[in-house]
Design a protein around this motif. Structure first.
Motif, short mmCIF file in Angstrom:
data_model
loop_
_atom_site.label_atom_id
_atom_site.label_comp_id
_atom_site.label_asym_id
_atom_site.label_seq_id
_atom_site.Cartn_x
_atom_site.Cartn_y
_atom_site.Cartn_z
N ARG A 186 -4.57 8.46 -8.03
CA ARG A 186 -4.30 9.33 -6.88
C ARG A 186 -4.90 10.72 -7.12
O ARG A 186 -5.49 11.31 -6.23
N ARG A 187 -4.73 11.23 -8.33
CA ARG A 187 -5.21 12.57 -8.65
C ARG A 187 -6.73 12.65 -8.56
O ARG A 187 -7.29 13.70 -8.27
N GLY A 189 -8.52 11.03 -6.38
CA GLY A 189 -8.98 10.83 -5.02
C GLY A 189 -8.86 9.44 -4.44
O GLY A 189 -9.29 9.20 -3.30
N HIS A 190 -8.28 8.49 -5.17
CA HIS A 190 -8.13 7.14 -4.63
C HIS A 190 -6.84 7.10 -3.79
O HIS A 190 -5.74 6.94 -4.33
N ASP A 191 -7.00 7.25 -2.48
CA ASP A 191 -5.82 7.30 -1.61
C ASP A 191 -5.59 6.01 -0.84
O ASP A 191 -4.71 5.94 0.02
N ARG A 192 -6.39 4.98 -1.13
CA ARG A 192 -6.16 3.68 -0.50
C ARG A 192 -4.94 3.00 -1.14
O ARG A 192 -4.52 3.37 -2.24
N THR A 213 5.51 10.76 -7.43
CA THR A 213 4.71 10.33 -6.30
C THR A 213 3.66 9.31 -6.74
O THR A 213 2.85 9.60 -7.62
N GLY A 215 2.19 7.06 -4.09
CA GLY A 215 1.42 6.61 -2.94
C GLY A 215 1.79 5.19 -2.52
O GLY A 215 2.80 4.62 -2.96
N GLU A 216 0.96 4.61 -1.68
CA GLU A 216 1.27 3.29 -1.11
C GLU A 216 0.96 2.18 -2.12
O GLU A 216 -0.17 2.03 -2.58
#
Length: 332
Positions: A186-187, A189-192, A213, A215-216
């Motif tokens: 996530r840090r 940039g992988h927000d998928r 945190t 993410g999904e």
């Protein structure tokens, strides 16, 4: 000359405080256990009472069911017998702590497992000067110098982008490593959505309940293989080569571990992309920590004890091996 304390004893099954009738990370059930962190080679079920951080207590309850004991905040002081105990951050996994023990002007720090690298999922290691420092030695050889995690994550994401028809399967231990890899993705940039093996679900849910945190995260069960092409999947290392992994489309098999520095270990696991990501201190972190803390004596637990003891003695620091039983390299 070695220091000898009558109020703390090293036994094969753990470190014992006679006046408090308390054990630190005991290998067998005891009446009173001080637990440094939630990995199963340090935190076992069956103790009559547990003293640990609130996060570690929650992890033990997730794994072993309700625990009778007391959850402590970092820095909170409690007296057991004639010993003052406080827990300070170890930087290993969520809730990990060093046990700082003080009695009549003497201080012993039992580090448990620790690392000095930044980790978005846990509080950083806090160095505490002491008379005796009890340290792990998992990676206590000069060959083990862990690279920056950012470079390992960048390699992983580059491989994913270069081969979009393949899934990326990462072997990561269920407590600590999986959540750290997720947070670092996530840090960077992988927000998928990320896909996870069912064995990781409970602890990922607990991490989120405790404020981390991630993410999904989606379960892999029920998905068709084609739906996972180009996606990142996390699983326990034991699942990398079993039937479960065969549902993935031509996976790039990766594993996140300090042991991936050793090529033979990567080959034995059938790992195509070794990721040198560790939640333990490497050689430089171990030796730097001892210099910073400046103990009068060092006690060395599981791992490459002989090499670290030798280094300490070269620095004119008395040191000895404890040879504790039941300690493993990581938690699967």
């Amino acid at each position: 000359m070695a220091i000898r304390f009558s109020w703390i004893e090293a036994h094969p099954t753990g470190i014992y405080l006679p006046s408090a009738d308390a054990w630190i990370d005991p290998a067998t059930p005891v009446d009173r256990a001080i637990i440094t962190h939630g990995h199963s080679d340090h935190a076992r079920g069956g103790h009559r009472a547990v003293l640990a951080t609130r996060e570690t207590l929650a992890i033990m309850e997730c794994r072993y069911g309700p625990q009778s004991g007391q959850g402590l905040g970092y820095g909170e002081v409690i007296r057991i017998g004639d010993v003052d105990l406080r827990l300070v951050p170890a930087g290993h996994v969520l809730g990990s702590a060093q046990a700082v023990l003080e009695r009549r002007g003497e201080r012993v720090v039992v580090s448990g497992d620790y690392k000095r690298r930044p980790d978005p999922t846990c509080v950083p290691f806090e160095p505490v000067p002491c008379d005796v420092f009890v340290t792990e030695a998992t990676f206590a050889l000069p060959v083990f110098r862990h690279p920056p995690i950012g470079g390992e994550i960048a390699r992983l994401l580059a491989a994913q982008q270069a081969q979009p028809d393949r899934a990326v399967l990462i072997g990561a231990y269920a407590l600590g490593k999986a959540q750290r890899v997720i947070a670092e993705l996530r840090r960077h940039g992988h927000d998928r959505p990320l896909f996870i093996h069912g064995a990781l679900q409970r602890l990922c849910d607990l991490y989120r309940e405790l404020g981390v945190t991630l993410g999904e995260l989606l379960p892999i069960s029920g998905l068709k293989p084609a739906a996972l092409a180009g996606e990142i999947v996390l699983a326990p290392p034991s699942a990398l080569n079993d039937r479960w992994s065969r549902r993935l489309p031509d996976p790039i098999t990766a594993m996140a571990s300090g042991w991936m520095r050793v090529r033979q270990r990567a080959r034995q696991r059938g790992v195509e992309m070794p990721l040198v990501i560790s939640d333990h201190a490497d050689w430089d972190e171990l030796t730097t920590t001892i210099r910073e803390i400046a103990p009068r004596e060092v006690w060395v637990t599981h791992g490459r004890e002989d090499a670290l003891v030798h280094w300490c003695r070269e620095q004119q620091i008395p040191a000895r091996e404890l040879a504790l039983i039941g300690r493993e390299d990581e938690d699967d």
